[in-house]
Design an enzyme around this catalytic site. Structure first.
Site, PDB file in Angstrom:
ATOM      1  CE  LYS A  51      -3.643   0.029   2.663  1.00 41.06           C
ATOM      2  NZ  LYS A  51      -4.429  -0.055   3.923  1.00 41.06           N
TER       3      LYS A  51
HETATM    4  C1  E4P Z   1      -7.503   1.250   4.116  1.00 40.13           C
HETATM    5  O1  E4P Z   1      -6.720   1.326   3.173  1.00 40.13           O
HETATM    6  C2  E4P Z   1      -7.442   2.230   5.214  1.00 40.13           C
HETATM    7  O2  E4P Z   1      -6.178   2.096   5.814  1.00 40.13           O
HETATM    8  C3  E4P Z   1      -8.476   2.066   6.274  1.00 40.13           C
HETATM    9  O3  E4P Z   1      -9.626   1.425   5.781  1.00 40.13           O
HETATM   10  C4  E4P Z   1      -8.825   3.365   6.951  1.00 40.13           C
HETATM   11  O4  E4P Z   1      -9.930   3.166   7.796  1.00 40.13           O
HETATM   12  P1  E4P Z   1     -10.308   4.201   8.962  1.00 40.13           P
HETATM   13  O5  E4P Z   1     -10.710   5.481   8.313  1.00 40.13           O
HETATM   14  O6  E4P Z   1     -11.457   3.553   9.670  1.00 40.13           O
HETATM   15  O7  E4P Z   1      -9.107   4.345   9.822  1.00 40.13           O
END
Ligand code: E4P
Length: 220
Positions: free
Chosen positions: A85
């Site tokens: 990522k």
């Molecule tokens: C996914 O790529 C993100 O890291 C994650 O879903 C963020 O979620 P949050 O806004 O609940 O922290």
């Protein structure tokens, strides 16, 4: 479609893998930090929990492309098959291009606008992750952002998948699937809400109550 859990809780992944048709697990630095388990301990355990066909995602922390690429290579060397990522900044886009050229699979993350997601897709990301609830929380429209991003990818980068993320309710996740997203990642509480509600529990209680009232037991 692909259904992921957004967590570093190995025990919960193992438990829910029995119930859900899980495609794998996504993590981010905050999720790993909250688990209090060091990255190089938790990733192999998550890798095992998702099984040989499951996909595991982990994020780089670097801010410049060179550090992002170096950290991505470290992740792939230690956890073969991991999807890296990369936050979609200017440097992140440069990193995604370099990693794609080097055969490393990426997901463009921290996506708050359709244009940002489209650029990550054009740079070569296999997935882009729009943050639905975080867009809502800053006064935007998370679902509309996802709808526009999905439409843009359908037209201009059909090989890239939207992996919608950042959910607080099952409704947000379903709206993303209705918008055509191929993948979603759910935090544990939202995954639980998909299958449990006081209304479901009450309906099952009434079936049992009616049956045992008539026959004195719960045998068929
Ligand atoms: C996914 O790529 C993100 O890291 C994650 O879903 C963020 O979620 P949050 O806004 O609940 O922290």
């Amino acid at each position: 479609m692909e259904l992921y859990l957004d967590t570093a809780n190995v025990a919960e992944v193992e438990r829910l893998a029995r119930i859900f048709p899980l495609a794998g697990v996504t993590t981010n630095p905050s999720i790993v930090a909250a688990s209090k388990v060091p990255l190089w301990e938790v990733l192999p355990r998550l890798r095992e929990a998702v099984g040989k066909d499951g996909r595991l995602f982990a994020q780089v922390l670097g801010r410049d492309a060179a550090t992002m690429v170096a950290q991505a290579k470290q992740l792939v060397a230690r956890i073969p098959g991991i999807v890296v990522k990369v936050p979609v900044t200017s440097e992140g886009l440069a990193a995604i291009k370099l990693l794609t050229a080097g055969g490393i699979t990426t997901l463009g993350t921290a996506v708050y606008s359709p244009a940002q997601g489209l650029l990550a897709a054009l740079a070569g990301a296999e997935y882009v992750a729009p943050y639905v609830n975080r867009v809502d929380a800053q006064g935007g429209d998370g679902i509309k952002t996802v709808q526009e991003l999905q439409a843009l990818l359908d037209l201009h980068a059909p090989r890239c998948k939207v992996l919608a993320a950042s959910f607080k309710t099952p409704r947000q996740a379903l709206d993303c699937l209705l918008a055509g997203c191929e993948a979603i990642t759910l935090p544990l509480d939202v995954a639980q809400q998909l299958i449990r509600s006081p209304a479901v529990d009450a309906a099952i209680d009434k079936f049992e109550h009616d049956w045992s009232g008539a026959f004195g037991n719960l045998n068929l």
